[in-house]
Design a protein around this motif. Structure first.
Motif, mmCIF file in Angstrom:
data_model
loop_
_atom_site.group_PDB
_atom_site.id
_atom_site.type_symbol
_atom_site.label_atom_id
_atom_site.label_comp_id
_atom_site.label_asym_id
_atom_site.label_seq_id
_atom_site.Cartn_x
_atom_site.Cartn_y
_atom_site.Cartn_z
ATOM 1 N N ASP A 177 0.818 -1.212 0.000
ATOM 2 C CA ASP A 177 0.000 0.000 0.000
ATOM 3 C C ASP A 177 0.850 1.259 0.000
ATOM 4 O O ASP A 177 0.577 2.202 0.743
ATOM 5 C CB ASP A 177 -0.920 0.038 1.227
ATOM 6 C CG ASP A 177 -1.815 -1.180 1.260
ATOM 7 O OD1 ASP A 177 -2.312 -1.563 0.180
ATOM 8 O OD2 ASP A 177 -1.981 -1.752 2.347
ATOM 9 N N CYS A 178 1.917 1.283 -0.802
ATOM 10 C CA CYS A 178 2.722 2.507 -0.823
ATOM 11 C C CYS A 178 2.069 3.493 -1.795
ATOM 12 O O CYS A 178 1.222 3.129 -2.605
ATOM 13 C CB CYS A 178 4.145 2.209 -1.250
ATOM 14 S SG CYS A 178 4.247 1.596 -2.922
ATOM 15 N N GLU A 179 2.409 4.743 -1.653
ATOM 16 C CA GLU A 179 1.822 5.759 -2.532
ATOM 17 C C GLU A 179 2.875 6.394 -3.420
ATOM 18 O O GLU A 179 2.560 7.134 -4.344
ATOM 19 C CB GLU A 179 1.130 6.835 -1.685
ATOM 20 C CG GLU A 179 1.990 7.337 -0.542
ATOM 21 C CD GLU A 179 1.204 8.283 0.352
ATOM 22 O OE1 GLU A 179 0.457 9.108 -0.195
ATOM 23 O OE2 GLU A 179 1.344 8.177 1.589
ATOM 24 N N ILE A 180 4.132 6.094 -3.117
ATOM 25 C CA ILE A 180 5.203 6.571 -3.987
ATOM 26 C C ILE A 180 6.012 5.365 -4.450
ATOM 27 O O ILE A 180 6.534 4.603 -3.634
ATOM 28 C CB ILE A 180 6.112 7.572 -3.256
ATOM 29 C CG1 ILE A 180 5.342 8.878 -3.065
ATOM 30 C CG2 ILE A 180 7.368 7.838 -4.060
ATOM 31 C CD1 ILE A 180 5.607 9.532 -1.761
ATOM 32 N N LEU A 181 6.043 5.160 -5.756
ATOM 33 C CA LEU A 181 6.677 3.980 -6.300
ATOM 34 C C LEU A 181 7.848 4.387 -7.177
ATOM 35 O O LEU A 181 7.707 5.233 -8.059
ATOM 36 C CB LEU A 181 5.661 3.169 -7.113
ATOM 37 C CG LEU A 181 6.103 1.791 -7.586
ATOM 38 C CD1 LEU A 181 6.495 0.930 -6.399
ATOM 39 C CD2 LEU A 181 4.980 1.123 -8.358
ATOM 40 N N ILE A 182 9.020 3.805 -6.891
ATOM 41 C CA ILE A 182 10.206 4.096 -7.689
ATOM 42 C C ILE A 182 10.524 2.878 -8.538
ATOM 43 O O ILE A 182 10.721 1.784 -8.005
ATOM 44 C CB ILE A 182 11.408 4.432 -6.788
ATOM 45 C CG1 ILE A 182 11.048 5.579 -5.848
ATOM 46 C CG2 ILE A 182 12.612 4.776 -7.629
ATOM 47 C CD1 ILE A 182 12.086 5.850 -4.785
ATOM 48 N N LEU A 183 10.527 3.063 -9.852
ATOM 49 C CA LEU A 183 10.796 1.950 -10.766
ATOM 50 C C LEU A 183 12.144 2.184 -11.429
ATOM 51 O O LEU A 183 12.321 3.170 -12.138
ATOM 52 C CB LEU A 183 9.701 1.868 -11.825
ATOM 53 C CG LEU A 183 8.270 1.725 -11.312
ATOM 54 C CD1 LEU A 183 7.273 2.212 -12.337
ATOM 55 C CD2 LEU A 183 7.981 0.291 -10.930
ATOM 56 N N ASP A 184 13.110 1.296 -11.187
ATOM 57 C CA ASP A 184 14.434 1.444 -11.779
ATOM 58 C C ASP A 184 14.549 0.512 -12.981
ATOM 59 O O ASP A 184 14.543 -0.703 -12.811
ATOM 60 C CB ASP A 184 15.505 1.118 -10.731
ATOM 61 C CG ASP A 184 16.884 1.579 -11.190
ATOM 62 O OD1 ASP A 184 17.015 1.939 -12.375
ATOM 63 O OD2 ASP A 184 17.801 1.573 -10.359
ATOM 64 N N GLU A 185 14.633 1.091 -14.158
ATOM 65 C CA GLU A 185 14.688 0.305 -15.406
ATOM 66 C C GLU A 185 13.594 -0.762 -15.409
ATOM 67 O O GLU A 185 13.884 -1.955 -15.519
ATOM 68 C CB GLU A 185 16.069 -0.354 -15.543
ATOM 69 C CG GLU A 185 17.252 0.576 -15.344
ATOM 70 C CD GLU A 185 17.543 1.437 -16.561
ATOM 71 O OE1 GLU A 185 16.752 1.373 -17.537
ATOM 72 O OE2 GLU A 185 18.513 2.197 -16.528
ATOM 73 N N PRO A 186 12.326 -0.354 -15.297
ATOM 74 C CA PRO A 186 11.248 -1.341 -15.117
ATOM 75 C C PRO A 186 11.052 -2.259 -16.304
ATOM 76 O O PRO A 186 10.526 -3.355 -16.149
ATOM 77 C CB PRO A 186 10.011 -0.463 -14.909
ATOM 78 C CG PRO A 186 10.336 0.817 -15.582
ATOM 79 C CD PRO A 186 11.808 1.018 -15.397
ATOM 80 N N THR A 187 11.460 -1.867 -17.500
ATOM 81 C CA THR A 187 11.175 -2.717 -18.666
ATOM 82 C C THR A 187 12.428 -3.338 -19.266
ATOM 83 O O THR A 187 12.407 -3.828 -20.388
ATOM 84 C CB THR A 187 10.483 -1.884 -19.775
ATOM 85 O OG1 THR A 187 11.387 -0.840 -20.169
ATOM 86 C CG2 THR A 187 9.206 -1.284 -19.267
ATOM 87 N N ARG A 188 13.529 -3.299 -18.499
ATOM 88 C CA ARG A 188 14.760 -3.903 -19.037
ATOM 89 C C ARG A 188 14.528 -5.376 -19.290
ATOM 90 O O ARG A 188 14.090 -6.116 -18.420
ATOM 91 C CB ARG A 188 15.912 -3.688 -18.055
ATOM 92 C CG ARG A 188 17.178 -4.426 -18.473
ATOM 93 C CD ARG A 188 18.303 -4.173 -17.523
ATOM 94 N NE ARG A 188 18.766 -2.785 -17.591
ATOM 95 C CZ ARG A 188 19.619 -2.254 -16.723
ATOM 96 N NH1 ARG A 188 20.065 -2.977 -15.719
ATOM 97 N NH2 ARG A 188 19.990 -1.006 -16.848
#
Ligand SMILES: Nc1ncnc2c1ncn2[C@@H]1O[C@H](COP(=O)(O)OP(=O)(O)OP(=O)(O)O)[C@@H](O)[C@H]1O
Ligand SMILES: Nc1ncnc2c1ncn2[C@@H]1O[C@H](COP(=O)(O)OP(=O)(O)OP(=O)(O)O)[C@@H](O)[C@H]1O
Ligand SMILES: [Mg+2]
Ligand SMILES: [Mg+2]
Lengths: 321, 291, 502, 321
Positions: free
Chosen positions: C417-428
């Motif tokens: 249930d986080c509201e801030i999401l950090i995606l690092d190279e999500p589609t590599r």
């Protein structure tokens, strides 16, 4: 093109590429302490005395280092040592000449190590459990073979390797040096060395690189068996007898030396130099505490504490989060 | 620090330095020896050094070397292996140290050996056991660490029971002279030999483990042993399970050894061997005995 | 006429029940590049691992120069001149670059001693040709992902090669790095090497490949000359349906004021401060060359690495974050760059991985033990919402394909249930189908009020998805394009490379 | 279009999700063998005898399992056991009531375990070397505290936990059961369990998931200290004395039990059930060989061989290349 990662400070690099330096630091501090509390510590006599005492563990620890670098462990060294001692002594008592006794002893060690190696490398059994088992078997054989009695009265010609000296240096120290140099050269200057390190770092990667990893695992354990035998023979020559119950608990001393020397217990990182330092740290500790006349009970406590201290000092390189 | 201040040997006559190298110290028998050693030493104002080899011959060699380094005048040596220590003994002698073997003989040029008659100890225990069993029944041996004194006791015991043909030796297991190990080993022996009648333990430490096992099993098995540990003496007085122990005299061994050592140090020529008699303790005479 | 260098016939492979390959045929010809295409989990890597001796096939034959061969180990394959650039790098972390490159094929001199200098020279030469500036004596553990990729490439290229397999070598490369690699591949073609090229980027396939083979669910579903296909055909072939890879619509309407405000983030005293804000309901794309400090920055942000200075505000209140646990409490989650090493417990099942971020949720409120039913229900929901393909709830995530693994990692943070999401190279390393789904997912989340930080080395993705774009260079924020500002690939590259200064 | 997945054969599934089943197989085979060679083995009396003997190791092994699951190791259990025994015995001889002696003993174990935990989790020192050091320290303390004398003559009220019985089952067995069930429930039904497994599986991933891994590492070692203490107290009640030299080498038995139970020595995979099975395998081995009246020396040899055999049987699940 990718950006060059910012170069980290020199000394950081130095430590991470030479983990043993911090172990050395710990050892020097320890020696310093000994110097202060005991006037007798820093006599040539006592130092060569320490070196001789260290040799037994240091020789075993050399093989142990190789095994641990590959990400394995060898708990059987103590028993293998005992078996080599008793077999070689037994053969000599049965009339075999010293050289043959020597060969038999070394052969025993190599064979035992190879058995470990085959079970671990080819049957792919976990090293810790295999060597846990081979901790029992050779010991049992040694006791069975000798009926528990030490094999004494070895030929004088056998005394040399334990009691003789070359160029004024006592043989045990010479042999320790030789074993150590050999291992160092093997690990540093030959491809084999890279494979052994690699096995501990990322076994699968080494396999995919087209290396027959089984062979080199086998090699590692065989060498460990060999060093155990060498150490055993030096010892039995010093004692002029083969001891079926020698070497109990030596695996822990050897491991302690290796890890104190900055070698990662998980393998891949470490050095033979470090191990020698580690072995001497333990040796100086025992010697020093005896010289200071510390009571045996207190010795255990202090020894434990100092090992913790040493590893803590040594650990600063790893705090990299 | 003490070592630092008194280190310099020269000049004014320095305190006598006496070292003792034990094969083990986590066992009351040797702990008593250490006590006696410390008492005796302090009473003559000597500087005392004690080391513990933990049954590791290599460590004992190192210990001896270190004591020689420490320039001890007299070395009481309780060898974990009679043969193995020879080299170290020679070293010590070369350094002019008076070496007295205590409890177990040591090869090499030791000046004297002070120790129990271990063969007799085993023999007496054996005799007593066959007496208690009226010369018949199954017996077993609770063996220990394979060192000469222990092996001697076993030899003596076997010789004794061999004289009464009714006694049958059915099992020998190793209790490592350690209470908790002896406990399980004995339990198993009781299991495997339902009509076991007697048990010989090579020392009291192991015997006490055996005692717990026998009591728990509720069986009637006669137990004999060697040492004379206070706890055992108590059990022997009760006289139910624990029929006898053959007492040694650890304090006296150390005291005599020290005395002999001093005599030698002062230049007397001393006897090569001073065997110390052992004493059979049974319900009758056990009362009041203590090391 | 081109003769067949290598023929695979009826290759099959199954992993504990999972059918990875189902009688696949494949033919390689001298001097030609064959593109191997397929969704995540289609079986590309498995097929190539079999060809390179890493796996043994359950069935099928391999013919080299018309003679049947049995590849029992990578060693045997390499002896026959078959080399592979692995998708999962086969590097030893604590050995240095040179040692890794020549591992198993050392150049030796007298007495079989390692010929260090020679190896250094050869390695340096190869890395120069690739245009990679890497310190030869730094352990690969300290190299960035991109740098490691170069080492992996050089390692393969420096071995005697007749057949070169490249399993997604470009996943971490920038466009001109890729161009350089292609030049090298053309040289190899010219010298008669047969190349298998795996990539999820169609433009690359059209640029370099001669032939194409498409796998789906372990079967060949199409093959032929690349020229005879269009991008849409290929996508339909591999996914089996139409995929609209237009990006979902961006945020519109009034901006929300709340969000995460990084007033000052400084990793080390000697490094510059970073300052920026990401608002709820928006996507902040972070562009930059690989190694520009994006990953390190966000790791410091969530307390995974130590930060020298950490002044971060959420809705006006200062956040005290010294560990990822603090970050989670504050409602910040990181989908790390390296799924396998940092994102997943590979031997655990998808549910176990998903729920670990917030087990309280599935605990019996009274006794605090895990309520199995609730656990299964909730993880099923997550798996369904993200359309994760698993054979069973208990399947180890190790055996999931890249795309599905990535979804599992994202599910972890939805579960928290986080509201801030950090995606690092999500589609590599993720196929078009899964990519599209992840893009859609990202927008769903912003619509639900999430603030999203997306690090990506793929410009189109950054441009297509971000409301705001931040460009980093040398650990510093070089430029912040706020929403509405005009952003183009050109000026992003300009700032990323420092070209804007000249 | 979901992945083509053939529903894998039942038994395959079963084995990979229950690695301990194969260990169980090994145990059953072993029992079968014992049954054949010794008529006395399968008597209720002897079996409860075996169970009682196993309890000491099984209880320690329970804590060891938890530590190993997290990817760690605890070599200090033997010494911690000894220290707990001596402290609790000492306190009772000094007049403390049995319950207080119990509390003191358990407290000692918990404290020692916690110290290990802090050094490993927070100071981030390698578990093997930390516990190698804490193998020495508590032992030294125990000997120092007792002067090497066993602490005998404990109050009768203390006899119950080692010699008493509940519902006709002997206390050692009851306690072993309780410890075992507690650990099983903890690992299986509570979040903690997931974290502990996760630590061994991928520590970094768990940390990045926002779990305070240090706490759970600390917990693991503390529990290991606790179980060591429990085992020690049961033993000292059976012996009615506190032994400063008890537990030497017990760490190896415990590790053997864990690994024989199918738990990966690298952590992440395994089960408490397996450990119990492993402990019984070793127990049956010792008991059986004794029943058969095999000589101590030969026993070592056979024991080693059988361990190898057992682990080899158990290893078939892992071969998947
Ligand atoms: N070691 C393994 N154990 C079990 N299953 C595996 C293993 N490796 C791959 N698989 C399964 O085999 C199938 C093919 O995987 P593979 O890695 O070949 O796909 P891929 O085409 O390379 O996917 P990607 O594009 O993500 O690299 C997948 O379903 C995967 O789950
Ligand atoms: N010197 C190093 N020591 C340890 N880990 C490192 C080092 N350099 C990079 N890493 C790790 O490797 C991963 C990627 O490295 P990289 O250099 O690409 O990070 P970065 O500088 O942020 O680059 P990017 O901007 O592409 O993310 C990150 O997790 C980073 O923490
Ligand atoms: Mg792949
Ligand atoms: Mg990155």
């Amino acid at each position: 093109m990718s950006e060059a990662t910012i170069s980290r400070p020199r000394w950081r690099d130095w430590f991470s590429s030479h983990p043993e330096t911090l172990s050395l630091l710990a050892l020097l501090i320890l020696c310093g302490a000994m110097l202060l509390v005991s006037d007798r510590f820093f006599t040539l006599e006592n130092l060569s005395n320490v070196a001789r005492q260290v040799s037994t563990n240091a020789i075993i620890a050399t093989g142990m280092t190789i095994v641990i670098l590959t990400g394995g462990i060898d708990l059987s060294v103590g028993s293998v040592m005992a078996l080599s001692m008793t077999f070689s002594a037994g053969s000599m008592l049965a009339g075999a000449p010293a050289w043959l006794g020597l060969v038999i002893g070394l052969g025993t060690g190599i064979a035992m190590g190879a058995i470990n190696g085959v079970l671990i490398a080819y049957a792919r059994l976990p090293a810790i459990i295999v060597t846990l088992a081979t901790m029992e078997i050779p010991r049992g054989l040694a006791l069975f073979y000798t009926g528990g009695y030490p094999q004494s009265g070895l030929p004088e010609s056998f005394a040399w390797i334990g009691r003789g000296s070359a160029l004024g240096v006592q043989m045990p120290i010479v042999i320790m040096g030789a074993v150590f140099v050999a291992a160092y050269v093997l690990l540093t200057y030959f491809p084999v060395g890279r494979y052994l390190y690699g096995l501990g770092g990322n076994e699968e990667a080494v396999r995919l690189s087209g290396v027959r990893i089984e062979r080199f695992k086998l090699l590692a354990y065989t060498l460990s068996g060999l060093t155990a035998a060498i150490s055993g023979l030096v010892l039995s020559s010093r004692l002029m007898s083969g001891q079926p119950n020698a070497g109990i608990g030596f695996e822990l001393d050897a491991i302690a030396a290796v890890v104190l020397g900055g070698t990662a217990i998980t393998g891949g990182r470490g050095s033979i130099v470090g191990t020698l330092i580690g072995a001497f740290t333990l040796g100086v500790l025992n010697n020093g505490l005896n010289l200071m006349g510390v009571s045996p009970y207190t010795q255990k406590i202090l020894k434990g504490l100092i090992i913790l201290l040493a590893i803590y000092v040594g650990s600063f390189k790893r705090t990299d989060r | 620090k003490r070592a630092a201040s008194e280190g310099k040997g020269g000049g004014k006559a320095r305190a006598l330095r006496i070292g003792m190298s034990f094969q083990e110290l986590d066992n009351p028998y040797f702990a008593v020896m250490k006590q006696a050693f410390d008492e005796a030493g302090t009473s003559i104002g000597a500087e005392m050094f004690v080391t513990d080899a933990r049954h590791d011959l290599t460590k004992q060699i190192s210990d001896i070397e270190d004591l020689v380094q420490r320039k001890v005048d007299i070395l009481l040596l309780n060898p974990t292996d009679s043969v193995g220590v020879e080299g170290a003994v020679r070293e010590a002698k070369k350094a002019g140290v008076v070496v007295i073997a205590v409890d177990a003989q040591a090869n090499g040029p030791v000046d004297a050996f002070v120790g129990s008659k271990n063969y007799d100890a085993g023999f007496l225990a054996g005799e007593q056991l066959s007496k208690v069993l009226e010369g018949k029944g199954e017996v077993a041996i609770l063996d220990g660490i394979p060192v000469v004194p222990i092996l001697e006791r076993v030899r003596g015991f076997k010789a004794a029971i061999a004289k009464s043909p009714g006694i049958k030796l059915v099992d020998t297991q190793n209790g490592r002279q350690e209470r908790s190990v002896a406990l399980t080993v004995t339990e198993n022996m009781i299991q495997s030999h339902p009509d076991l009648k007697g048990l010989f333990s090579v020392n009291d430490g192991g015997a006490l483990g055996a005692l717990s096992a026998i009591e728990a099993s509720g069986k009637n098995i006669a137990l004999v042993s060697v040492d004379g540990l206070a706890e055992v003496v108590g059990a022997v007085q009760k006289g139910q399970v624990f029929k006898a122990t053959v007492a040694q005299f650890p304090r006296d061994q150390v005291r005599i050894a020290l005395g002999i050592g001093l005599a030698k140090y002062w230049g007397a020529s001393v006897p090569k061997e001073i065997p110390i008699d052992v004493k059979l303790l049974t319900a009758e005479n056990a009362k009041g005995f203590a090391w | 006429m081109p003769e067949n260098l290598l023929e695979l016939r009826g290759i099959s492979k199954r992993f504990s029940g999972v059918v990875a390959l189902d009688s696949v045929d494949l033919t390689l010809q001298r001097g030609r590049v064959l593109a191997l295409l397929g969704e995540n989990g289609a079986g590309k890597s498995t097929l190539m691992k079999i060809l390179s001796g890493a796996h043994r096939p359950d069935g099928g034959t391999i013919r080299l120069d018309g003679r049947e061969v049995h590849l029992r180990s990578p060693d045997e394959a390499q002896a026959l001149g078959i080399n592979i650039i692995h998708q999962e790098f086969s590097l030893v972390p604590h050995l240095d670059v040179v040692e890794n490159i020549f591992l198993g094929r050392e150049r030796t001199g007298r007495f079989g001693l390692r010929a260090k200098r020679i190896m250094r020279q050869e390695a340096q030469a190869m890395l120069d040709r690739l245009g990679a500036r890497i310190r030869l004596d730094s352990p690969v553990a300290q190299l960035s992902v991109a740098e490691q990729q170069f080492v992996e490439i050089a390692k393969a290229l420096l071995r005697q090669t007749r057949i070169l397999i490249m399993d997604e070598p470009t996943a971490t490369l920038t466009t001109d790095e890729t161009a350089r690699l292609f030049r090298l591949m053309r040289d190899l073609k010219a010298s008669g090497v047969a190349i298998v090229f795996i990539s999820h980027h169609f433009e690359e396939i059209f640029a370099i490949a001669d032939d194409v083979v498409c796998l789906r669910d372990g079967r060949v579903v199409g093959e032929g000359l690349v020229a005879s296909y269009s991008a849409r055909d290929l996508i339909r072939l591999m996914v089996g349906r139409e995929v609209n890879h237009t990006y979902p619509p961006k945020a519109v309407g009034p901006r929300r004021s709340d969000g995460l405000e990084i007033r000052s983030l400084q990793r080390k005293p000697h490094l510059p401060e970073v300052t920026f804000t990401v608002r709820a309901g928006e996507v902040l794309g972070i562009a930059g060359l690989v190694g520009s400090g994006r990953t390190k920055m966000v790791r410091a942000l969530i307390g995974a690495d130590r930060a020298h200075r950490h002044e971060v505000y959420l809705r006006g209140t200062r956040l005290k974050i010294s560990s990822p646990a603090d970050a989670r409490r504050a409602g910040i989650g990181l989908v790390p760059e390296d799924r396998k090493r940092q994102g997943l417990i590979l031997d655990a099942s998808a549910p176990e991985n998903i729920l670990i971020t917030n087990l309280r949720k599935v605990c019996n409120p009274l006794w605090r033990f895990i309520d199995r039913a609730a656990a299964d229900r909730i993880s099923r929901e997550h798996l369904r919402n993200l359309a994760v393909k698993t054979s069973s709830l208990r399947q180890a995530v190790r055996t999931l394909s890249g795309g599905n693994q990535q979804k599992v990692v994202i599910a972890k943070w939805l579960n928290a249930d986080c509201e801030i999401l950090i995606l690092d190279e999500p589609t590599r390393g993720i196929d078009v189908g899964a990519k599209a789904e992840i893009y859609r997912l990202i927008r769903e989340l912003t619509a639900r009020g999430f603030a999203i930080i997306m690090i990506s080395s793929e410009l189109p993705e950054v441009l297509g998805l971000s409301d705001c774009v931040m460009v980093m260079r040398r650990q510093r924020v070089e430029r912040f394009f706020d929403r509405g500002e005009e952003v183009t690939a050109e000026n992003i590259m300009a700032y990323a490379t420092g070209g804007n200064h000249v």
